[in-house]
Design a protein around this motif. Structure first.
Motif, short mmCIF file in Angstrom:
data_model
loop_
_atom_site.label_atom_id
_atom_site.label_comp_id
_atom_site.label_asym_id
_atom_site.label_seq_id
_atom_site.Cartn_x
_atom_site.Cartn_y
_atom_site.Cartn_z
N HIS A 38 0.88 -1.17 0.00
CA HIS A 38 0.00 0.00 0.00
C HIS A 38 0.91 1.22 0.00
O HIS A 38 2.12 1.09 0.18
CB HIS A 38 -0.88 0.02 1.25
N CYS A 81 -4.64 5.79 -0.14
CA CYS A 81 -3.71 4.74 -0.49
C CYS A 81 -3.40 5.00 -1.96
O CYS A 81 -4.31 5.01 -2.78
CB CYS A 81 -4.30 3.35 -0.32
N GLN A 115 -1.35 3.28 -3.98
CA GLN A 115 -0.78 2.15 -4.71
C GLN A 115 -1.90 1.12 -4.89
O GLN A 115 -2.46 0.65 -3.91
CB GLN A 115 0.35 1.53 -3.89
N CYS A 118 -4.16 -1.70 -4.74
CA CYS A 118 -3.97 -2.82 -3.82
C CYS A 118 -5.16 -3.76 -3.80
O CYS A 118 -5.35 -4.51 -2.86
CB CYS A 118 -3.70 -2.28 -2.42
N HIS A 151 -9.45 -0.68 -3.32
CA HIS A 151 -8.33 0.27 -3.18
C HIS A 151 -8.81 1.71 -3.10
O HIS A 151 -8.35 2.48 -2.26
CB HIS A 151 -7.38 0.09 -4.37
N MET A 175 -9.85 2.96 0.19
CA MET A 175 -8.86 2.95 1.27
C MET A 175 -8.40 4.38 1.53
O MET A 175 -7.25 4.75 1.29
CB MET A 175 -7.68 2.06 0.87
CU LIG Z 1 -3.97 0.10 -0.31
#
Ligand SMILES: [Cu+2]
Ligand code: HEC
Length: 354
Positions: A157, A192, A194, A196, A200, A203
């Motif tokens: 992350h 976040c 990245q 994931c 995602h 997040m």
């Molecule tokens: Cu993430």
């Protein structure tokens, strides 16, 4: 049609006023990052303009009807040297400027306040040394350097705070750190950044920057009653670490008091400095580095302690004094006893340890 246009107009105005090309500059490093970005953008724009101007001018000057036959040109060393050395100089300026900033962003000042963060699909969990737990939010005081130790419980992350111009990967199996100093009170985005997995984009969370006083109140009202180090002490006993690490002269394991920050010599002669990451590895993978003078008898605790539990153990070992007691740290003393007693266990949507 008449009634639609005001609606569209209203929408446009709202969109334009809310659409931030650049997020607020809310940390100490933010204006410095923006200055570098501005410099790079300007250099690129000047380069772009120059190239376009030359392309257009030359295509007009040397168009076919004026120059039916091409002339052979031998080149000019002076010209070539110029267009090599000037960009090289500009790129070196970017390189040095960028490196200085990079080291500033990744080297926390010694007075930084420590917060631990666990990323997992799909949420952020923050652990304050005083025992406050938060999910998808991080409360910090203004004008105070905050040092984050990050880890992921599953996949990669990235803990991203655009208003502070800082982000850092949360990696499974290894601690990473990043620090910032918020300069303006307010609520800022936490992402976040990245990819994931499925959720995602959900997040996300908030960074709440509060005045020093409000932060102290928040700490007192959000405490779980058990500081991170105290939780670590409990784990240390329940995992029977005390069987070998108890600071008595005949103990089978070395005393862990004062080990944090010290330099250990390993059986292979290698010297290591004990930091958070070393402590984590020492618990999960003890056979990878045996301290000189000791037998490799420590069992691995891989799979037996959660990431939050490991943070607690690390915080406990960091704060051990020579009597194997938890030292009073600034953050734990901020736990007002009255507030501690008043907070019911299991409040504040806490993450459970272990
Ligand atoms: Cu993430
Ligand atoms: C069976 C005895 C034993 C138990 C149980 C044990 N350890 Fe150890 N531990 C050792 C020995 C011996 C060493 C030194 C040799 C080495 O590096 O493995 C050590 C090393 C360490 C180190 C590295 C620091 C240093 O000075 O070498 C840390 C940190 C540590 N232990 C933490 C823990 C924690 C936390 C627990 C409980 C979760 C634990 N240990 C349980 C025996 C033990």
């Amino acid at each position: 049609m008449d009634h639609i246009s005001p609606v569209i107009w209203q929408f446009l105005v709202k969109w334009l006023t809310n659409f931030a090309v650049i997020p607020p500059e809310a940390s100490k490093v933010a204006p410095q990052v923006d200055a570098l970005l501005l410099f790079m953008t300007l250099v690129s724009l000047v380069g772009l303009t120059l190239v376009i101007l030359l392309v257009v001018t030359f295509s007009i000057l040397y168009r076919r009807e004026r120059n039916p036959v091409a002339t052979q040109i031998e080149g000019s060393t002076l010209l070539e040297a110029t267009w090599t050395i000037i960009p090289l100089g500009l790129f070196l300026v970017m390189f040095v400027w960028g490196s200085v900033l990079y080291f500033r962003i990744y080297t926390p000042p010694p007075n930084a306040m420590q917060v631990y963060v666990v990323g997992k699909q799909w949420m952020w969990k923050a652990e304050h040394p005083g025992g406050q737990h938060e999910i998808n939010s991080l409360h910090v005081p203004v004008n105070q350097p905050v040092d984050l130790t990050l880890i992921s419980q599953d996949v990669f992350h990235s803990f991203s705070m655009p208003a502070f111009r800082v982000k850092r990967e949360a990696i499974p199996g290894r601690y990473t750190t990043v620090w910032f100093e918020a300069t303006q009170e307010g609520t800022y985005h936490l992402f976040c950044s990245q990819y994931c997995g499925t959720a995602h984009s959900a997040m996300i969370g908030q960074i709440v920057v509060m005045s020093q006083d409000d932060y102290k109140k928040w700490l007192a009202s959000s405490t779980s009653g058990v500081s991170l180090a105290q939780n670590g002490e409990r784990l240390f006993a329940s995992l029977s670490c005390t069987a070998c690490h108890n600071g008595t002269p005949g103990a089978r394991g070395p005393s862990l008091a004062g080990v944090y920050g010290s330099t250990l010599t390993l059986t292979n002669g290698q010297k290591v400095t004990v930091d958070d990451e070393y402590l984590r590895q020492a618990i999960l993978n003890p056979s990878a580095h045996i301290t000189q003078g000791y037998a490799p008898i420590m069992p691995t605790y891989e799979g037996q302690v959660s990431e939050e539990g490991l943070f607690s153990l690390v915080e406990y070992i960091k704060n051990l004094d020579t009597n194997y007691r938890i030292q009073q740290t600034t953050t734990t003393t901020e736990l007002a006893p009255a507030a501690t007693a008043a907070a019911p266990a299991g409040s504040n949507g806490k993450v459970s340890h272990e």
